[in-house]
Design an enzyme around this catalytic site. Structure first.
Site, short mmCIF file in Angstrom:
data_model
loop_
_atom_site.label_atom_id
_atom_site.label_comp_id
_atom_site.label_asym_id
_atom_site.label_seq_id
_atom_site.Cartn_x
_atom_site.Cartn_y
_atom_site.Cartn_z
NE ARG A 229 -4.38 -1.14 0.07
CZ ARG A 229 -4.63 -2.13 -0.92
NH1 ARG A 229 -3.63 -2.53 -1.86
NH2 ARG A 229 -5.72 -2.83 -0.86
CG HIS A 277 -3.37 -0.05 -6.85
ND1 HIS A 277 -3.52 0.45 -5.53
CD2 HIS A 277 -3.51 -1.55 -6.45
CE1 HIS A 277 -4.01 -0.34 -4.55
NE2 HIS A 277 -3.94 -1.49 -5.16
P1 NDP Z 1 -2.38 -11.10 4.93
O1 NDP Z 1 -3.09 -10.53 5.85
O2 NDP Z 1 -2.42 -12.55 4.25
O3 NDP Z 1 -0.68 -11.04 5.22
C1 NDP Z 1 0.02 -9.66 6.08
C2 NDP Z 1 1.15 -9.94 6.38
O4 NDP Z 1 1.90 -8.87 6.72
C3 NDP Z 1 0.95 -10.97 7.42
O5 NDP Z 1 2.35 -11.80 7.22
C4 NDP Z 1 1.39 -9.90 8.49
O6 NDP Z 1 2.16 -10.59 9.64
C5 NDP Z 1 2.20 -8.81 8.05
N1 NDP Z 1 2.08 -7.76 8.79
C6 NDP Z 1 0.86 -7.03 9.31
N2 NDP Z 1 1.45 -5.96 10.00
C7 NDP Z 1 2.80 -5.98 10.09
C8 NDP Z 1 3.60 -5.31 10.88
N3 NDP Z 1 3.09 -4.20 11.80
N4 NDP Z 1 4.92 -5.60 11.15
C9 NDP Z 1 5.31 -6.87 10.38
N5 NDP Z 1 4.64 -7.72 9.55
C10 NDP Z 1 3.29 -7.23 9.73
O7 NDP Z 1 -2.31 -10.23 3.61
P2 NDP Z 1 -2.08 -10.50 1.94
O8 NDP Z 1 -0.75 -11.17 1.85
O9 NDP Z 1 -3.20 -11.20 1.51
O10 NDP Z 1 -2.01 -8.94 1.30
C11 NDP Z 1 -1.06 -8.18 1.75
C12 NDP Z 1 -1.34 -6.67 1.21
O11 NDP Z 1 -1.19 -6.83 -0.30
C13 NDP Z 1 -2.86 -6.15 1.13
O12 NDP Z 1 -3.18 -5.88 2.63
C14 NDP Z 1 -2.95 -5.08 0.42
O13 NDP Z 1 -2.80 -4.03 0.97
C15 NDP Z 1 -1.93 -5.59 -0.66
N6 NDP Z 1 -2.44 -5.79 -1.94
C16 NDP Z 1 -1.97 -5.22 -2.98
C17 NDP Z 1 -2.46 -5.36 -4.22
C18 NDP Z 1 -1.86 -4.55 -5.40
O14 NDP Z 1 -2.57 -4.91 -6.69
N7 NDP Z 1 -0.94 -3.70 -5.53
C19 NDP Z 1 -3.41 -6.56 -4.48
C20 NDP Z 1 -3.65 -7.28 -3.38
C21 NDP Z 1 -3.17 -6.94 -1.99
P3 NDP Z 1 1.65 -11.89 10.78
O15 NDP Z 1 1.83 -13.09 9.71
O16 NDP Z 1 2.23 -11.70 11.78
O17 NDP Z 1 0.06 -11.71 10.86
C1 OXD Z 2 -6.43 -5.24 -3.52
C2 OXD Z 2 -5.90 -4.35 -4.31
O1 OXD Z 2 -6.59 -4.95 -2.11
O2 OXD Z 2 -6.39 -4.40 -5.38
O3 OXD Z 2 -7.00 -6.20 -3.87
O4 OXD Z 2 -5.02 -3.47 -4.10
#
Ligand code: NDP
Ligand code: OXD
Length: 314
Positions: A229, A277
């Site tokens: 993000r 994005h």
């Molecule tokens: P998940 O919820 O499966 O994973 C999130 C990961 O981030 C977990 O490992 C979590 O740790 C870690 N995390 C969260 N907060 C922290 C922190 N403060 N410090 C360290 N690690 C942290 O999410 P996804 O993998 O499915 O997706 C991740 C993000 O990708 C989405 O939230 C979205 O914003 C972005 N995204 C972007 C897209 C794009 O097109 N650019 C498309 C889709 C998603 P823990 O394992 O300990 O919980």
């Molecule tokens: C999502 C994205 O969150 O597109 O799926 O960023």
């Protein structure tokens, strides 16, 4: 019971068509066509206008039409119902494609050869490191981070990962928490962020973090790739680091302000790849199917899938 679709920047008509083809017995309303607030059971959101789901007495859940939910949780009038996020193999695959692509562009110095081709210059590198000599650090070991890790490892990169809580993953060096972050950064040549946007991750990709990345690697300086993000990055710091050489290159799919304004100096930054994005777009048909299946299962007494922890923010 019916659905309320509230989206910004997406075409509601095509989403309506897709959802209703799978849930033909329902009605799908929008904030503009909604009259009877009591008939709404489910909300569907992509950057919904704040308050769109308030005062719906029979609302059971809100579905984010993407994997991220920061755009939902930002609403101060969000009702206290489960928020379901998208987890979809197609979306995950797309993100890994983007991460691998960006990593390879930097690793194989694509920008330089692209320029040389345009200038008709034949000049080889004195040295091209092996993937095993390049250390990649992945921030976020969730659905997307773990898949990207596996694909980067398959190419041969020396990968490590960072999460909020401790994760033990066979074949992967892992770090967690604040102290773990510094250790990960100190062994990272290419940093990939796939973090959700939360209070803790806002502004994390800043000057201080860039300063902690390894500088003893094969390229003499680090690279930064962000597909999570835009709110997690400080663009002024990234720009300054690219200008000064503190970063050798970067790839950004997400931005503090989207669309990225035409006046942004990022457009002209050295060795920065920008994508709009779309690292991992949600394939609309797959997302519609995911929601329809979840609703049918929920109404047969099964739990909703991939419910967000609102306290953690993801
Ligand atoms: P998940 O919820 O499966 O994973 C999130 C990961 O981030 C977990 O490992 C979590 O740790 C870690 N995390 C969260 N907060 C922290 C922190 N403060 N410090 C360290 N690690 C942290 O999410 P996804 O993998 O499915 O997706 C991740 C993000 O990708 C989405 O939230 C979205 O914003 C972005 N995204 C972007 C897209 C794009 O097109 N650019 C498309 C889709 C998603 P823990 O394992 O300990 O919980
Ligand atoms: C999502 C994205 O969150 O597109 O799926 O960023």
């Amino acid at each position: 019971m019916n659905l309320l679709l509230a989206v910004t920047g997406w075409d509601p008509a095509s989403w309506s068509k897709r959802i209703l083809a799978l849930l033909p017995e329902r009605q799908l309303l929008t904030p503009e066509t909604l009259r009877d607030r009591g008939q709404i059971r489910y909300g569907l959101s992509w950057r919904h206008p704040p308050g769109a789901f308030a005062d719906l007495p029979n609302l059971a859940a809100i579905f984010s039409l993407g994997a991220g939910v920061d755009h939902v949780l930002v609403d101060p009038d969000l009702p206290d119902v489960p928020i379901v996020r998208v987890v979809d193999p197609d979306l995950t695959q797309r993100m890994s494609e983007w991460v691998v692509l960006q990593t390879m562009l930097h690793f194989r110095q694509f920008r330089r050869y692209d320029w040389q081709q345009r200038e008709r210059i034949w000049a080889e590198d004195e040295e091209q490191p092996s993937a095993r000599d390049v250390r990649v650090g992945v921030l976020g070991l969730g659905v997307l981070g773990l898949d990207a890790v596996q694909k980067l490892q398959a190419i041969g990169f020396d990968v490590a990962g960072w999460s909020r809580t401790e994760r033990r993953i066979s074949g992967l060096e892992t770090f967690h928490g604040e102290a773990g972050l510094d250790r990960l950064l100190a062994r990272t040549d290419i940093l990939v962020s796939l973090l959700p946007l939360t209070a803790e991750t806002r502004g994390l990709l800043n000057r201080d973090l860039i300063g902690k990345l390894a500088r003893d690697g094969r390229f003499g300086g680090p690279f930064l790739i962000n597909g999570g993000r835009g709110g997690s990055q400080v663009e002024a710091d990234i720009l300054a680091a690219l200008d000064s050489g503190a970063l050798k290159g970067a790839s950004l799919d997400v931005f503090e302000t989207e669309p990225l304004p035409a006046t942004s100096p990022l457009w002209d930054a050295p060795n920065l790849y920008i994508s709009p994005h779309n690292a991992a777009i949600s394939e609309p048909q797959a997302i519609a199917r995911y929601i329809a299946v979840a609703i049918h299962a929920f109404e047969s007494g099964e739990p909703l899938p991939n419910v967000v922890d609102r306290r953690r923010g993801y």
